[in-house]
Every structure is written in C-alpha cells, then in structure tokens.
Design a protein around this motif. Structure first.
Motif, PDB file in Angstrom:
ATOM      1  N   LEU A   1       0.798  -1.063   0.144  1.00  0.00           N
ATOM      2  CA  LEU A   1      -0.201  -0.002   0.459  1.00  0.00           C
ATOM      3  C   LEU A   1       0.143   1.356  -0.076  1.00  0.00           C
ATOM      4  N   ILE A   2       1.828   0.842   0.772  1.00  0.00           N
ATOM      5  CA  ILE A   2       2.987   2.252   0.602  1.00  0.00           C
ATOM      6  C   ILE A   2       3.705   2.490  -0.350  1.00  0.00           C
ATOM      7  N   TRP A   3       3.934   1.358  -1.211  1.00  0.00           N
ATOM      8  CA  TRP A   3       4.271   1.772  -2.751  1.00  0.00           C
ATOM      9  C   TRP A   3       3.431   2.263  -3.831  1.00  0.00           C
TER      10      TRP A   3
ATOM     11  N   TYR B   1       1.932   6.730  -7.340  1.00  0.00           N
ATOM     12  CA  TYR B   1       0.098   8.010  -7.262  1.00  0.00           C
ATOM     13  C   TYR B   1      -0.118   8.872  -6.477  1.00  0.00           C
ATOM     14  N   ALA B   2       1.203   9.502  -5.492  1.00  0.00           N
ATOM     15  CA  ALA B   2       1.287  10.763  -5.120  1.00  0.00           C
ATOM     16  C   ALA B   2       0.582  11.984  -5.180  1.00  0.00           C
TER      17      ALA B   2
ATOM     18  N   GLN C   1       9.598   0.495   5.816  1.00  0.00           N
ATOM     19  CA  GLN C   1      10.911   0.996   6.635  1.00  0.00           C
ATOM     20  C   GLN C   1      11.294   1.497   5.105  1.00  0.00           C
ATOM     21  N   LEU C   2      12.553   0.470   4.575  1.00  0.00           N
ATOM     22  CA  LEU C   2      12.413   1.539   3.019  1.00  0.00           C
ATOM     23  C   LEU C   2      11.218   1.738   2.334  1.00  0.00           C
ATOM     24  N   GLN C   3       9.625   0.374   2.539  1.00  0.00           N
ATOM     25  CA  GLN C   3       9.298   1.366   0.866  1.00  0.00           C
ATOM     26  C   GLN C   3       8.754   2.699   1.675  1.00  0.00           C
ATOM     27  N   THR C   4       8.189   3.079   3.005  1.00  0.00           N
ATOM     28  CA  THR C   4       8.398   4.250   3.290  1.00  0.00           C
ATOM     29  C   THR C   4       9.053   5.372   3.281  1.00  0.00           C
ATOM     30  N   LEU C   5      11.151   5.188   3.245  1.00  0.00           N
ATOM     31  CA  LEU C   5      11.515   6.537   2.702  1.00  0.00           C
ATOM     32  C   LEU C   5      11.568   6.628   1.363  1.00  0.00           C
ATOM     33  N   THR C   6      11.202   5.735   0.165  1.00  0.00           N
ATOM     34  CA  THR C   6      11.408   6.289  -1.196  1.00  0.00           C
ATOM     35  C   THR C   6       9.727   5.963  -0.967  1.00  0.00           C
TER      36      THR C   6
END
Length: 756
Positions: free
Chosen positions: A467-469, A474-475, A500-505
């Motif tokens: 979901l974070i991706w 599509y931000a 954490q990695l996906q949130t950072l990106t």
C-alpha cells in the motif's frame, strides 16, 4: 555349606536356537518364522546364523524362502559363514522345480558378499539359458546386480552378449527384464566414465520391443517405454509408427505406464548421464520428428483423456500426476487447453493438491475460460483455509497479469473481496493490486481510494509495504498522501525493515512531486532513518536520498522516479534447458521435485546450483560477469559511493579497456570462467584491489555540498547536535552558490557521517 548359585538366565534367542535344532520339522519351521518376525521388528538375531543355516536344505519351499530371506539380511554381518551356503545354492540351481532354481539365483545375486561372487558365474550362466522363462527373467536381473558388484566378471564371462541375445526371447517378460538389466548396466557404465555403448536400440531391437510391449506386465512396459524414448528415429515415418504403437498404452490402468507413454510421445531428451551418447547429438523424441500438423494434433488430443483420468486416483497419486502435468503444460500448453474444469478443486482435496491445481488453472487460463476461472477463484476466497484463500487471491492477480483483456474483470473481483472486510483477504488483495498496478500503470487509479480506506486493516509487513508503494507511486493523484504516509512515519522505528524501506522511498517520491507540502515530512523521515534506525540498509538508503536531494534534485528525480519495465507472468518455472531434461524424466522423482536427479540421488548429492550448466546458461553468466566488470571499472575511480563530486582521472582506463585490465586479476579469471566459488566475494575483491591503486585527491577544505553546508569530506565525528534542513536543498540557487564559493571546513560536530 555349598554356595547356592542360580541357573543362568535363558533369553529368547537361546530358546529359538534350541527350537532351530529340534528333531521335529514343524518345530524348526515355526522357529524360523519367529526369527523372521524378530528380524522384521529390528531385533538382532544375527547370532542364530549357524542354526538357521542348518535348515537350508529342505524340500519345503516356504521354509526355504524364509531361510533365504534371513541370509539376504545378515550376509554382510556374517561373511565367513555365508560361504557354507554355496553348495546348497549351486545344488538348488539344478533343482527340478523352476521356482527353486529362480529363488536360488536371485538370492545369490542379492547376498552382495565378496566371497560368494566367484561361485555365482557358473549357476548364472546355466540359468540365463534355462528352459523356463521365469528362471531366465530372474537371471537377467541378476546380471545387473553382478555388474554393480564386479563389472569385470560380467565382461569376462560374456553375460552382456547373452543379455543382448535374450532381447529376441519369445517370452515378453524375459525381454522386459533384459531391457531393464541392460539399461541399468548402461547407466552404471556411463556414470563410471566408460564410453562403450552397452545398450544401443537399433531398428531390429526396436521391432522386438514393440512386439513385447503389449504383452508384458506394467513394470515391464515402463522399462520398454523408457528404452523407446531413447531411440533415435531415422525418418518421419518411423516416428509416426512408434507413436501409433505407443498410443494404446494411454488406456492402461497404471499411472506410471501412462506417463511413460506420454514421455515417449511428447518429450525431447538429452543424451546426458542417463541417456545414450552419439557424439554431441541430442535426440528429439518422436513427436518432435513428426511434421504432419494433423497427426500432431491427433496425438495431443489423445493424450488429454489419460492425463485427466489420473486425477481420479487417491490424493497422493493425484499430486504426482499434477506435478508431471505442470511440466508438460510448460512444454506444450495446448495439451489440456479445453480441460480446465477437471482441475477445479474439490472440498475434500488436501491443500497440496489444491495448490497444484491452482497453478495449472492459471496456466490453462485463456479468453474462452477466464470467466469460469474467476468465478471459481472467487468461491475459493471464501474458504476457511487461510493459506488456500491467499493463494486463490494471488491466482486472480496472476490471471490479470497474464490476460490483458480480463484485467478489469479481475480487478472487479478483487474489489468485491476487499469489501468483505476480512483481514487476510484484504491484505492479500492489496498485495495483488500492487502487482496489477506494475503491469498496468495509470489504468486502475479509481481503485486507490478503496485501498486507502482499508489502511487500518493492514497489519502484515508485505501488505503495508504494498500500500505504501501504491501511495508513493500515485502521490500526485492522492490528495491526502502526506497524511497517509505520515501515519507510517510516526511509527517508523516500530515497523519491519521492508516497510521502513518502502516508507522512505514513498516519502521521497512524494517530496519530488509535492515539494511544498511535504518538506517537513521528508526531513522527519530522513532524520529518523539516519539516527534511530538499526538496519544498515535503511540508513544507507536514507543517506543516499539525502545526498541526492542536497546536490541535484533532478538526478534524484531520475533515480527515484525512473521508468520500470512492466512485469509479466513467467511461462516456465525452470530454465528451458532444465525443462527439457525434466520432461525426459517424466514419471520419475526428478519430474516430481522439478530438480535434476543429481541433486537428491546417489552418494554425491549436490546442490541444484552446482549442476553443470547448459551452453546457453553458461554464456549468459559470462555476459553478466562482463557487465559487472564494466560497472566496477566505471566506479573504481570513486572512493566513496556517496561522493558524487570526486574528480576523475583521465589516465585511468574506462569501459572495455578497464574491463581488460580487470580481467587479468585471479578473481576476475574465476568469474569469467564460471568456476568461482563465491562470485560476490570475487567481485568485491576486484573492486577493493583496483579502488586502492589510485586514491582520488580530496578537495581542499573538505567537500561542502547543499543540505545546510553538510560536509562529507570532514573526518568522522560524533553525532551532530543539530541536523540541517532539507529545505535549503529544495531551491537551486543556494546549491549553485555552494559549489561556486568554497566554504571553510565544517567542525567535527557538524559532520552527519559521524552518525555511523
């Protein structure tokens, strides 16, 4: 007064020994039965070997079988006493009863004792030419056992020539056992590095095998079919003839016979360690040599019913058949193109059978049956088995990726499942939707609000990361993207590393698309990732993002928002070369495990990665190694991966020239030759050796960059009391000014690298 001594305690073996030496025949036979019963339950009765051996000479066939069974089990532990039984064995091979003759020669072959082998040759020679076919077929297998023990005896006594003559035997069972023995001997010879072709299927042998095929037992048919699959046809007519003679075996009740017949009709095999060498030629088995489209379609049409019939067996047999069918569909998807409904899961199917059926259904999915498949998968998603439900939802996503025209219908089914609000269903659907977005970017954006509305249902790392991706990708089209990502930033240190990695990106993507509204968010996540995170991967990525945003936002945008190739559903689960090999091993464990036999059979079991590579795979690996060298050559002039502003030297070779220089190192030679034991270590050693030869000079006064005057050239120091703001790096003006006007070195307390 005399000392009283209790009599010695007598155990069960003592009583058995007494009964074995009894004068009554019935008592001796009953004792032998009890000895065999104890042997069966792993009790040690080897001490009774001499007593059992005394009962070997008898006219009672049942008692003789029991004694022979005992001898086969304990011959290795009592090799000195086995020699006492030789006379009885030789005498039994001349017995008028063919059952006794066959029993004696079979037992002598199974004893595997060095001292008895030399006495086996003469009785075996007589039994190979016995008038009774039962004795001959037993003796044929005994030759293969003798070859395994002492190959030179088989060669010296001419047993191989006798076996090759026995292929012309009038009895089909003798022919089948002879083929099985010759095949085993040939495989053993090839495994030992012998080049002689012990068993070559010629045209004459072929006709004899086809005659015996329909008249022998089911295991004999399997042996003959395996031999037929290795025959090198001379022309198309011969291939058609073999296929026509093999087709009736599709109707056999034994599943192994059916699969062996399918292998003969379908599969090409390679003459490797288990095949028959003729130079470097690869035998393309018989349907491959048929050029008539009508005959090919007819054969394929006849294969479908027997394969479908295999699914009426018990679950264990079903699973084996499904694994083989999976391989066949990877090679020829049209075999069962109209038979999807037979693979629908039943309520009482075990999970391992359901999983294989799901995989096959996805392989058979097409425009004409996708609606029925989606309806069935939707029903599976309401089952009680959580693992099966997850796999069913994943199958819906695979169908959407495979069939472009059905993608919208698959998405609608996924939305219906999300509306059920069942936690594990929603989470798996979110993961699947991420893959669909990767396949069809900017196509199903209307689904995003529904996915975001179920944010509270997600508690698994994979679902959260998916979901974070989606939010980060599509931000610019999600109004409250900063609020949604802010939820994960708040709990950043509590999340798993993939999240954490996906949130950072995702936050960096948001900042690049909406810099005005997300400056504080990106500053906070970078601070948290570099200061409070335990994972070196997360910290390193945060530092790289921070440096990119500080020096060149344009470069950051090209890296973070780079175009990604659309994903596709792989047609095969193994490499093409391995698929060809496994197809040739249909109806064996190799086709069930989907691994080469060398990885799990024999004394020298090896890993799948250690199996000798085919030519095309080796060439691909060498090309990949060359590309890795070029990457190292391009990066060897940089001391620090984070330092983008290091001056480069014109004297150092680059590109192909640098690759040639690197190839001279021992580690590079190992990589290029494919003999490297650890390619990653070799590549790192190449990088380390070349990187230390020419150390780039540091700019005077340290390297000052954007991000509030952050210095990456200063010595490593403790953590700074204050972290500079990313806001200064957002505008190009100060950044250009930073590069044009050299600044004095920063104090040690201001060096962010001190956080390490």
């Amino acid at each position: 007064m005399a000392t009283f001594r209790a009599p010695p305690r007598k155990g069960e073996n003592y009583e058995l020994s007494a009964d074995l030496n009894s004068e009554y025949k019935d008592k001796r036979k009953d004792a032998i039965k009890r000895v065999i019963a104890n042997m069966t339950v792993q009790k040690d009765v080897s001490g009774l070997f001499p007593d059992v051996l005394k009962n070997m000479q008898t006219d009672d066939l049942e008692q003789k079988k029991l004694v022979y069974l005992y001898l086969m089990n304990y011959a290795k532990t009592q090799p000195e006493l086995v020699i006492l039984a030789v006379n009885t064995f030789v005498k039994d091979t001349d017995d008028p009863n063919p059952l006794v003759r066959a029993l004696a020669i079979r037992t002598m072959g199974c004893l595997r004792a060095e001292k008895i082998i030399d006495y086996l040759c003469d009785p075996l020679q007589k039994c190979l030419r016995d008038e009774n076919p039962y004795v001959r077929k037993t003796a044929a297998l005994c030759v293969a056992k003798l070859y395994d023990l002492k190959p030179e005896l088989v060669m010296e006594n001419g047993f191989l020539e006798t076996l090759q003559e026995m292929i012309s035997d009038s009895n089909p069972m003798v022919v089948a056992n002879t083929v099985a023995a010759l095949t085993d001997i040939h495989d053993a010879a090839v495994a030992n590095g012998l080049d002689s072709e012990i068993f070559v299927v010629t045209n004459t042998v072929l006709n004899k095998l086809l005659v015996a095929l329909n008249e022998c037992s089911e295991w004999g048919r399997v042996a003959i079919l395996n031999a037929l699959s290795r025959y090198d046809t001379q022309d198309e007519r011969e291939s058609e003839h073999i296929c026509e003679r093999v087709v009736p075996q599709f109707q056999h009740a034994n599943a192994s016979v059916v699969l062996a017949a399918v292998k003969v009709s379908v599969c090409p095999t390679c003459n490797g360690a288990r095949g028959f060498k003729r130079g470097h030629q690869v035998i393309m088995i018989h349907l491959r040599n048929v050029r008539s489209d009508n005959l090919t379609k007819q054969m394929i049409r006849k294969m479908a019913p027997p394969l479908v019939t295999l699914l009426s067996n018990p679950p264990e047999v079903q699973w084996v058949a499904l694994r083989d069918i999976n391989l066949l569909l990877q090679k020829r998807p049209d075999i069962l193109s109209s038979e999807m409904r037979v693979f629908f899961c039943k309520y009482n199917d075990p999970l391992y059978v359901k999983v294989e059926k799901l995989d096959i259904m996805v392989r058979l999915a097409g425009d004409n049956n996708v609606d029925a498949l989606l309806s069935e998968l939707k029903e599976y998603a309401s089952e009680v088995d959580v693992d099966f439900v997850r796999r069913s939802i994943k199958a819906i996503g695979q169908t959407a990726i495979k069939i472009d025209e059905a993608a919208e219908r698959c998405v609608n089914v996924l939305l219906e499942l999300i509306n059920t609000r069942v936690s594990y269903v929603v989470q798996e659907a979110v993961v699947v939707m991420k893959d669909i977005f990767r396949k069809y970017p900017s196509t199903y954006e209307g689904v995003i609000p529904t996915l975001c509305a179920n944010l509270d249902e997600l508690d698994e790392p994979e679902a959260k990361a998916s979901l974070i991706w989606i939010i980060g990708e599509y931000a610019n089209k999600i109004d409250n993207a900063d609020e949604l990502l802010g939820i994960f930033v708040e709990t950043f240190t509590e999340e798993s590393y993939p999240v954490q990695l996906q949130t950072l990106t995702a936050v960096v993507k948001l900042y690049l698309r909406k810099p005005d509204s997300s400056q504080g968010l990106v500053q906070r996540v970078l601070n948290t990732a570099t200061k409070d995170c335990d994972s070196p991967d997360v910290r390193d990525r945060a530092y790289i993002y921070w440096r990119l945003l500080s020096t060149d936002p344009g470069a950051a945008k090209s890296v973070v928002q780079a175009h990604r190739p659309t994903i596709t559903l792989p047609r095969t689960t193994v490499s093409p070369a391995l698929l060809e090999e496994l197809i040739g091993e249909i109806s064996t464990l190799a086709s069930v495990y989907h691994k080469p036999a060398e990885t799990f059979v024999g004394r020298g079991r090896i890993a799948a990665s250690a199996v000798p590579r085919k030519g095309s795979e080796l060439e691909d690996d060498q090309n990949a190694a060359r590309k890795a060298f070029q990457t190292v050559a391009a990066g060897q002039q940089s001391e620090n991966l984070l330092n983008f502003d290091d001056p480069t030297s014109d004297e150092q070779p680059s590109g192909l020239a640098a690759t040639q220089v690197l190839a001279a190192t021992p580690a590079a030679a190992n990589l290029l030759s494919g003999h490297s034991s650890n390619p990653l270590d070799d590549l790192v050693s190449i990088f380390g050796n070349t990187g230390m030869t020419n150390t780039p000079s540091q700019p005077q006064g340290g390297l000052s960059v954007g991000l509030g005057g952050l210095s990456f050239g200063a010595p490593i120091s403790p953590a700074p009391p204050m972290t500079p703001s990313v806001l200064q790096a957002a505008t190009p003006g100060p950044m250009l000014q930073t590069h044009q006007q050299p600044q004095p070195p920063q104090s040690a307390s201001e060096d962010l690298l001190g956080l390490f």
